[in-house]
Design a protein around this motif. Structure first.
Motif, PDB file in Angstrom:
ATOM      1  N   LYS A 219      -6.945  -7.085  -7.437  1.00 37.13           N
ATOM      2  CA  LYS A 219      -8.267  -6.449  -7.368  1.00 37.13           C
ATOM      3  C   LYS A 219      -8.197  -5.068  -6.702  1.00 37.13           C
ATOM      4  O   LYS A 219      -9.210  -4.376  -6.601  1.00 37.13           O
ATOM      5  CB  LYS A 219      -9.257  -7.335  -6.615  1.00 37.13           C
ATOM      6  N   SER A 220      -7.015  -4.662  -6.233  1.00 38.31           N
ATOM      7  CA  SER A 220      -6.852  -3.378  -5.550  1.00 38.31           C
ATOM      8  C   SER A 220      -7.135  -2.218  -6.503  1.00 38.31           C
ATOM      9  O   SER A 220      -6.814  -2.282  -7.689  1.00 38.31           O
ATOM     10  CB  SER A 220      -5.442  -3.235  -4.989  1.00 38.31           C
TER      11      SER A 220
ATOM     12  N   LEU B  39      -0.627  -5.307  -1.898  1.00 37.49           N
ATOM     13  CA  LEU B  39      -1.575  -4.948  -2.948  1.00 37.49           C
ATOM     14  C   LEU B  39      -1.977  -6.214  -3.695  1.00 37.49           C
ATOM     15  O   LEU B  39      -1.167  -7.135  -3.844  1.00 37.49           O
ATOM     16  CB  LEU B  39      -0.959  -3.957  -3.936  1.00 37.49           C
TER      17      LEU B  39
ATOM     18  N   SER C 150      -6.482   1.114 -11.436  1.00 41.02           N
ATOM     19  CA  SER C 150      -6.670  -0.310 -11.172  1.00 41.02           C
ATOM     20  C   SER C 150      -5.626  -1.128 -11.929  1.00 41.02           C
ATOM     21  O   SER C 150      -4.947  -0.627 -12.824  1.00 41.02           O
ATOM     22  CB  SER C 150      -8.080  -0.752 -11.563  1.00 41.02           C
TER      23      SER C 150
ATOM     24  N   TRP D 165      -4.856   3.252  -1.475  1.00 39.55           N
ATOM     25  CA  TRP D 165      -5.219   1.957  -2.059  1.00 39.55           C
ATOM     26  C   TRP D 165      -6.379   1.343  -1.286  1.00 39.55           C
ATOM     27  O   TRP D 165      -6.404   1.387  -0.058  1.00 39.55           O
ATOM     28  CB  TRP D 165      -4.027   0.999  -2.048  1.00 39.55           C
ATOM     29  N   GLN D 166      -7.323   0.740  -2.003  1.00 38.56           N
ATOM     30  CA  GLN D 166      -8.469   0.058  -1.416  1.00 38.56           C
ATOM     31  C   GLN D 166      -8.483  -1.393  -1.888  1.00 38.56           C
ATOM     32  O   GLN D 166      -7.820  -1.737  -2.860  1.00 38.56           O
ATOM     33  CB  GLN D 166      -9.769   0.743  -1.845  1.00 38.56           C
ATOM     34  N   ASP D 167      -9.264  -2.234  -1.233  1.00 31.58           N
ATOM     35  CA  ASP D 167      -9.345  -3.669  -1.556  1.00 31.58           C
ATOM     36  C   ASP D 167      -7.964  -4.314  -1.523  1.00 31.58           C
ATOM     37  O   ASP D 167      -7.552  -4.989  -2.454  1.00 31.58           O
ATOM     38  CB  ASP D 167     -10.009  -3.895  -2.922  1.00 31.58           C
ATOM     39  N   ILE D 168      -7.260  -4.064  -0.412  1.00 31.69           N
ATOM     40  CA  ILE D 168      -5.911  -4.606  -0.243  1.00 31.69           C
ATOM     41  C   ILE D 168      -5.955  -5.859   0.629  1.00 31.69           C
ATOM     42  O   ILE D 168      -6.983  -6.177   1.217  1.00 31.69           O
ATOM     43  CB  ILE D 168      -4.961  -3.539   0.343  1.00 31.69           C
ATOM     44  N   SER D 169      -4.851  -6.541   0.720  1.00 31.06           N
ATOM     45  CA  SER D 169      -4.762  -7.796   1.462  1.00 31.06           C
ATOM     46  C   SER D 169      -4.841  -7.561   2.980  1.00 31.06           C
ATOM     47  O   SER D 169      -4.541  -6.469   3.468  1.00 31.06           O
ATOM     48  CB  SER D 169      -3.437  -8.482   1.124  1.00 31.06           C
TER      49      SER D 169
ATOM     50  N   LYS E 233       0.353  -3.339   4.145  1.00 35.28           N
ATOM     51  CA  LYS E 233      -0.548  -4.311   3.523  1.00 35.28           C
ATOM     52  C   LYS E 233      -0.168  -4.560   2.069  1.00 35.28           C
ATOM     53  O   LYS E 233       0.205  -3.646   1.342  1.00 35.28           O
ATOM     54  CB  LYS E 233      -2.000  -3.833   3.592  1.00 35.28           C
TER      55      LYS E 233
ATOM     56  N   GLU F 278       0.803  -1.219   0.000  1.00 36.53           N
ATOM     57  CA  GLU F 278       0.000   0.000   0.000  1.00 36.53           C
ATOM     58  C   GLU F 278       0.840   1.276   0.000  1.00 36.53           C
ATOM     59  O   GLU F 278       0.336   2.355  -0.339  1.00 36.53           O
ATOM     60  CB  GLU F 278      -0.939   0.003   1.211  1.00 36.53           C
TER      61      GLU F 278
ATOM     62  N   CYS G  63      -7.305   2.363  -6.582  1.00 36.41           N
ATOM     63  CA  CYS G  63      -6.898   3.580  -5.895  1.00 36.41           C
ATOM     64  C   CYS G  63      -7.561   4.776  -6.570  1.00 36.41           C
ATOM     65  O   CYS G  63      -7.280   5.058  -7.734  1.00 36.41           O
ATOM     66  CB  CYS G  63      -5.378   3.728  -5.943  1.00 36.41           C
TER      67      CYS G  63
END
Length: 115
Positions: A91-92, A88, A103, A74-78, A86, A40, A94
């Motif tokens: 599917k992440s 990446l 994406s 970043w969103q939808d991270i591990s 975290k 991230e 930003c």
């Protein structure tokens, strides 16, 4: 199942005119296929995320201005981390503060299907 991404994974902003490769600088030891794994913290414009050609949201009389990334977070991270950052995933996403969404369009690693 989402997979972690690595250095040179192709990113695209939905408001930009061309993709660019992610450059991983956030950590130096965790690798997949010999390339550093992204976290991230790989979010800095013009260091980790290079321009996306021209920006469809920034027009002037003669055309479009350059698509300089302005990533927010970043969103939808591990849920897993590397050195307290975290991972990446493919599917992440930003959001860009200009209005676009960054994406992953093509991962840089090779996946082997389980049989």
């Amino acid at each position: 199942m989402p997979n972690p991404i690595i250095d040179t994974t192709q990113l695209q902003c939905d408001k930009g005119t061309k993709p660019t490769a992610l450059i991983v600088t956030s950590q130096t030891f965790m690798k997949i296929d010999g390339k550093l794994q992204a976290t991230e913290d790989d979010i800095k414009p013009n260091e980790n995320i290079m321009p996306f050609g021209q920006c469809k949201l920034k027009m002037y009389l003669g055309g479009l201005f350059p698509c300089i990334p302005a990533p927010t977070k970043w969103q939808d991270i591990s849920v897993f981390d590397i050195d307290n950052k975290k991972e990446l995933l493919d599917k992440s996403i930003c959001p860009c503060s200009v209005g676009g969404k960054i994406s992953v369009i093509k991962t840089a690693q090779t996946f082997v299907a389980e049989e």
